[in-house]
Design an enzyme around this catalytic site. Structure first.
Site, PDB file in Angstrom:
ATOM      1  N   THR A   1      -9.984   0.047  -3.560  1.00  0.00           N
ATOM      2  CA  THR A   1      -9.205   0.222  -4.785  1.00  0.00           C
ATOM      3  C   THR A   1      -9.433  -0.959  -5.718  1.00  0.00           C
ATOM      4  OG1 THR A   1      -7.516   1.370  -3.497  1.00  0.00           O
ATOM      5  CG2 THR A   1      -6.896   0.650  -5.702  1.00  0.00           C
TER       6      THR A   1
ATOM      7  N   LEU B   1      -4.176  -4.703  -2.578  1.00  0.00           N
ATOM      8  CA  LEU B   1      -4.794  -3.400  -2.775  1.00  0.00           C
ATOM      9  C   LEU B   1      -5.801  -3.190  -1.659  1.00  0.00           C
ATOM     10  CD1 LEU B   1      -5.620  -3.348  -6.617  1.00  0.00           C
ATOM     11  CD2 LEU B   1      -3.666  -2.296  -5.468  1.00  0.00           C
ATOM     12  N   ASP B   2      -5.985  -1.934  -1.267  1.00  0.00           N
ATOM     13  CA  ASP B   2      -7.048  -1.632  -0.311  1.00  0.00           C
ATOM     14  C   ASP B   2      -8.379  -2.100  -0.884  1.00  0.00           C
ATOM     15  OD1 ASP B   2      -5.053  -0.221   1.075  1.00  0.00           O
ATOM     16  OD2 ASP B   2      -5.533   1.634   0.011  1.00  0.00           O
ATOM     17  N   ALA B   3      -9.303  -2.452  -0.008  1.00  0.00           N
ATOM     18  CA  ALA B   3     -10.609  -2.933  -0.469  1.00  0.00           C
ATOM     19  C   ALA B   3     -11.298  -1.956  -1.429  1.00  0.00           C
ATOM     20  CB  ALA B   3     -11.507  -3.243   0.723  1.00  0.00           C
TER      21      ALA B   3
END
Length: 239
Positions: free
Chosen positions: A65, A61-63
């Site tokens: 998110t 996951l993106d940081a």
């Protein structure tokens, strides 16, 4: 395992486990970050300390998110789970808050860049609106009120920033998204509503176990931020 870790394990068996990743944490050390990331902000660093062995991220996951991330106990286990992703047999559900009122349901079929300056690939996100709210604030000074939707999104494909970019492309950017969002509404959520950060959470993963064929459903637990969002929309998760 250490009770001091900021990471919560929400599912575990002999082949893999799932964590509820907090916003602001990287799954593994970022390759292209312009600044050094402290090891305390990297999930793999914490997890290898907890398990006292190598574990292997299955996806990321993106940081900004939050939500469910899967890790495998071995490289072979990771390959088995990656195969499910490749075959689109791993079903992921996200919740997000977007600007404006979206349709009751829909599909965003817009190609996206693989990366900056690279090729265009197909991308599809299916969504439905869970709740909507109109607030008496002229945030952008274009309208006398501000409107928001709580949405449930399912990425059919798995592209970089797919949900964030897709909703931005249809003029419904995610709240708290500093890269693709609306700075006026981001500031309103942060400073007036006290809802900070990206409003995107990976809430559920469903699959058939490649080891025993049993159905596995993993759900992220409630948290203060999303309880506050649900209260804003007067929406309760189904029980």
């Amino acid at each position: 395992m250490s009770s001091e870790s900021p990471l919560k394990i929400i599912y575990q068996d002999e082949n893999f486990f799932a964590i509820d990743k907090p916003s602001g944490f990287f799954v593994h050390p970022p390759e292209l970050s312009p600044y050094p990331v402290p090891k305390e902000r990297i999930c793999l660093w914490h997890l290898r300390k907890m398990f006292r062995k190598d574990v292997f991220p299955v996806h990321r996951l993106d940081a900004p998110t939050s939500g469910i991330v899967l890790f495998a106990m071995s490289r072979q286990d990771a390959r088995e789970l990656n195969f499910l992703f490749a075959e689109r047999r791993m079903h992921k559900t996200y919740h997000a808050v977007v600007r404006g009122f979206v349709p009751a349901s829909g599909s965003i079929d817009l190609p996206l860049e693989v990366d900056e300056g690279q090729s265009i690939v197909e991308a599809q996100t299916v969504f439905r609106s869970l709740a909507q709210v109109e607030l008496p604030y002229a945030v952008g000074k274009k309208y006398p009120t501000s409107r928001y939707s709580l949405v449930q999104a399912h990425p059919v494909t798995g592209r970089w920033h797919q949900i964030r970019r897709h909703f931005d492309r249809i003029a419904h950017p995610l709240l708290g998204d500093i890269e693709h969002g609306d700075s006026h509404h981001n500031r309103f959520f942060r400073d007036t509503l006290n809802i900070k950060g990206l409003c995107l959470k990976a809430t559920k993963i469903e699959m058939e176990s490649p080891w025993n064929g049993q159905r596995v459903v993993i759900e992220a637990p409630a948290c203060d931020k999303w309880n506050q969002i649900h209260e804003l929309f007067s929406w309760k998760p189904p029980t």
